[in-house]
Design a protein around this motif. Structure first.
Motif, PDB file in Angstrom:
ATOM      1  N   LEU A  23       0.834  -1.212   0.000  1.00  0.00           N
ATOM      2  CA  LEU A  23       0.000   0.000   0.000  1.00  0.00           C
ATOM      3  C   LEU A  23       0.867   1.261   0.000  1.00  0.00           C
ATOM      4  N   PHE A  24       1.947   1.259   0.773  1.00  0.00           N
ATOM      5  CA  PHE A  24       2.833   2.424   0.804  1.00  0.00           C
ATOM      6  C   PHE A  24       3.540   2.637  -0.528  1.00  0.00           C
ATOM      7  N   GLU A  25       3.925   1.554  -1.179  1.00  0.00           N
ATOM      8  CA  GLU A  25       4.564   1.692  -2.487  1.00  0.00           C
ATOM      9  C   GLU A  25       3.568   2.278  -3.492  1.00  0.00           C
ATOM     10  N   ARG A  26       2.345   1.793  -3.454  1.00  0.00           N
ATOM     11  CA  ARG A  26       1.316   2.330  -4.355  1.00  0.00           C
ATOM     12  C   ARG A  26       0.992   3.785  -4.017  1.00  0.00           C
ATOM     13  N   LEU A  27       1.014   4.121  -2.733  1.00  0.00           N
ATOM     14  CA  LEU A  27       0.755   5.499  -2.300  1.00  0.00           C
ATOM     15  C   LEU A  27       1.842   6.438  -2.834  1.00  0.00           C
ATOM     16  N   ARG A  28       3.079   5.982  -2.795  1.00  0.00           N
ATOM     17  CA  ARG A  28       4.196   6.796  -3.275  1.00  0.00           C
ATOM     18  C   ARG A  28       4.051   7.120  -4.756  1.00  0.00           C
ATOM     19  N   LEU A  29       3.453   6.205  -5.504  1.00  0.00           N
ATOM     20  CA  LEU A  29       3.312   6.370  -6.956  1.00  0.00           C
ATOM     21  C   LEU A  29       1.984   6.993  -7.362  1.00  0.00           C
ATOM     22  N   ALA A  30       1.018   7.015  -6.460  1.00  0.00           N
ATOM     23  CA  ALA A  30      -0.334   7.492  -6.795  1.00  0.00           C
ATOM     24  C   ALA A  30      -0.334   8.974  -7.138  1.00  0.00           C
ATOM     25  N   LYS A  31      -1.159   9.324  -8.126  1.00  0.00           N
ATOM     26  CA  LYS A  31      -1.257  10.720  -8.550  1.00  0.00           C
ATOM     27  C   LYS A  31      -2.655  11.299  -8.340  1.00  0.00           C
ATOM     28  N   ALA A  32      -3.669  10.497  -8.527  1.00  0.00           N
ATOM     29  CA  ALA A  32      -5.050  10.992  -8.429  1.00  0.00           C
ATOM     30  C   ALA A  32      -5.475  11.107  -6.961  1.00  0.00           C
ATOM     31  N   PRO A  33      -6.083  12.235  -6.573  1.00  0.00           N
ATOM     32  CA  PRO A  33      -6.522  12.412  -5.180  1.00  0.00           C
ATOM     33  C   PRO A  33      -7.410  11.273  -4.668  1.00  0.00           C
ATOM     34  N   ALA A  34      -8.321  10.772  -5.504  1.00  0.00           N
ATOM     35  CA  ALA A  34      -9.218   9.700  -5.060  1.00  0.00           C
ATOM     36  C   ALA A  34      -8.424   8.412  -4.795  1.00  0.00           C
ATOM     37  N   GLU A  35      -7.432   8.147  -5.618  1.00  0.00           N
ATOM     38  CA  GLU A  35      -6.596   6.959  -5.427  1.00  0.00           C
ATOM     39  C   GLU A  35      -5.767   7.101  -4.147  1.00  0.00           C
ATOM     40  N   ILE A  36      -5.204   8.293  -3.928  1.00  0.00           N
ATOM     41  CA  ILE A  36      -4.417   8.555  -2.722  1.00  0.00           C
ATOM     42  C   ILE A  36      -5.278   8.345  -1.487  1.00  0.00           C
ATOM     43  N   GLU A  37      -6.483   8.891  -1.517  1.00  0.00           N
ATOM     44  CA  GLU A  37      -7.395   8.746  -0.370  1.00  0.00           C
ATOM     45  C   GLU A  37      -7.742   7.280  -0.123  1.00  0.00           C
ATOM     46  N   ALA A  38      -8.019   6.538  -1.192  1.00  0.00           N
ATOM     47  CA  ALA A  38      -8.365   5.112  -1.049  1.00  0.00           C
ATOM     48  C   ALA A  38      -7.190   4.328  -0.458  1.00  0.00           C
ATOM     49  N   LEU A  39      -5.978   4.624  -0.905  1.00  0.00           N
ATOM     50  CA  LEU A  39      -4.803   3.929  -0.382  1.00  0.00           C
ATOM     51  C   LEU A  39      -4.571   4.283   1.088  1.00  0.00           C
ATOM     52  N   GLN A  40      -4.729   5.565   1.425  1.00  0.00           N
ATOM     53  CA  GLN A  40      -4.592   5.964   2.825  1.00  0.00           C
ATOM     54  C   GLN A  40      -5.642   5.263   3.689  1.00  0.00           C
ATOM     55  N   ASP A  41      -6.862   5.177   3.183  1.00  0.00           N
ATOM     56  CA  ASP A  41      -7.919   4.475   3.932  1.00  0.00           C
ATOM     57  C   ASP A  41      -7.541   3.017   4.167  1.00  0.00           C
ATOM     58  N   GLY A  42      -6.969   2.373   3.152  1.00  0.00           N
ATOM     59  CA  GLY A  42      -6.534   0.978   3.297  1.00  0.00           C
ATOM     60  C   GLY A  42      -5.449   0.834   4.354  1.00  0.00           C
ATOM     61  N   ILE A  43      -4.534   1.787   4.384  1.00  0.00           N
ATOM     62  CA  ILE A  43      -3.477   1.782   5.392  1.00  0.00           C
ATOM     63  C   ILE A  43      -4.068   1.988   6.775  1.00  0.00           C
ATOM     64  N   TRP A  44      -4.989   2.964   6.897  1.00  0.00           N
ATOM     65  CA  TRP A  44      -5.635   3.199   8.199  1.00  0.00           C
ATOM     66  C   TRP A  44      -6.338   1.941   8.690  1.00  0.00           C
ATOM     67  N   GLN A  45      -6.991   1.198   7.784  1.00  0.00           N
ATOM     68  CA  GLN A  45      -7.690  -0.030   8.197  1.00  0.00           C
ATOM     69  C   GLN A  45      -6.720  -1.012   8.847  1.00  0.00           C
ATOM     70  N   LEU A  46      -5.527  -1.119   8.296  1.00  0.00           N
ATOM     71  CA  LEU A  46      -4.529  -2.017   8.882  1.00  0.00           C
ATOM     72  C   LEU A  46      -3.991  -1.453  10.197  1.00  0.00           C
ATOM     73  N   TRP A  47      -3.792  -0.140  10.238  1.00  0.00           N
ATOM     74  CA  TRP A  47      -3.272   0.491  11.446  1.00  0.00           C
ATOM     75  C   TRP A  47      -4.252   0.418  12.613  1.00  0.00           C
ATOM     76  N   LEU A  48      -5.549   0.383  12.315  1.00  0.00           N
ATOM     77  CA  LEU A  48      -6.565   0.434  13.366  1.00  0.00           C
ATOM     78  C   LEU A  48      -6.938  -0.943  13.897  1.00  0.00           C
ATOM     79  N   THR A  49      -6.066  -1.913  13.717  1.00  0.00           N
ATOM     80  CA  THR A  49      -6.306  -3.270  14.217  1.00  0.00           C
ATOM     81  C   THR A  49      -5.143  -3.681  15.113  1.00  0.00           C
ATOM     82  N   THR A  50      -5.464  -4.003  16.362  1.00  0.00           N
ATOM     83  CA  THR A  50      -4.423  -4.387  17.318  1.00  0.00           C
ATOM     84  C   THR A  50      -4.076  -5.867  17.210  1.00  0.00           C
ATOM     85  N   GLY A  51      -5.006  -6.651  16.692  1.00  0.00           N
ATOM     86  CA  GLY A  51      -4.818  -8.098  16.692  1.00  0.00           C
ATOM     87  C   GLY A  51      -5.413  -8.744  17.932  1.00  0.00           C
TER      88      GLY A  51
END
Length: 156
Positions: free
Chosen positions: A8-36
């Motif tokens: 996700l971070f690699e795709r975020l680094r390459l993303a250009k469109a605001p909607a794509e950036i937001e979607a990738l950030q949301d995906g990262i947040w989903q992983l970050w918001l899980t403790t296990g």
């Protein structure tokens, strides 16, 4: 999870469109918001609700419990940093941002918050340094190039 996050971070680094950036950030947040851990996830959710309701003392208490139970969980530190920030306790917030970034150096939320606080505290050079670090993660983040340009202009 690490491989998903790295991808996700690699795709975020390459993303250009605001909607794509937001979607990738949301995906990262989903992983970050899980403790296990289901119980700790409930604490996190309760803390987020308290934060949204403006009950920063309760949020800080819940996030502190989460940090004590799982000190390696970066998002516990980040959420507590946010609660301290909203309560106007910038020093405590900056300390928790440091802990967040120690655990997840790519935490764009913590980096953005750090840059904002430094700017508020009059450290334009420090803020610019942090924004350039954020730029390496997501060069096309909407608004970021303008923020960098404005700080560069202020420092000239």
């Amino acid at each position: 999870m690490t491989n998903d996050l790295d991808d996700l971070f690699e795709r975020l680094r390459l993303a250009k469109a605001p909607a794509e950036i937001e979607a990738l950030q949301d995906g990262i947040w989903q992983l970050w918001l899980t403790t296990g851990d289901q119980q700790l996830d409930k604490h996190l959710e309760e803390g987020i609700r308290a934060l949204s309701a403006g009950d920063y003392t309760q949020a800080i208490s819940l996030f502190t419990h989460l940090i004590e139970a799982q000190p390696s969980f970066a998002e516990g530190w980040n959420k507590r940093a946010t609660a301290y920030y909203l309560r106007g306790e910038y020093r405590a917030s900056l300390l928790d941002v440091t802990e967040t970034l120690r655990r997840e150096p790519r935490h764009f939320g913590a980096l953005a918050g750090w840059a904002t606080m430094l700017r508020m505290l009059g450290d334009q050079r420090g803020s610019l340094h942090v924004l350039r670090r954020l730029e390496r993660l997501c060069p096309n983040l909407p608004g970021l190039p303008e923020q960098i340009r404005n700080l560069e202009d202020e420092l000239e």
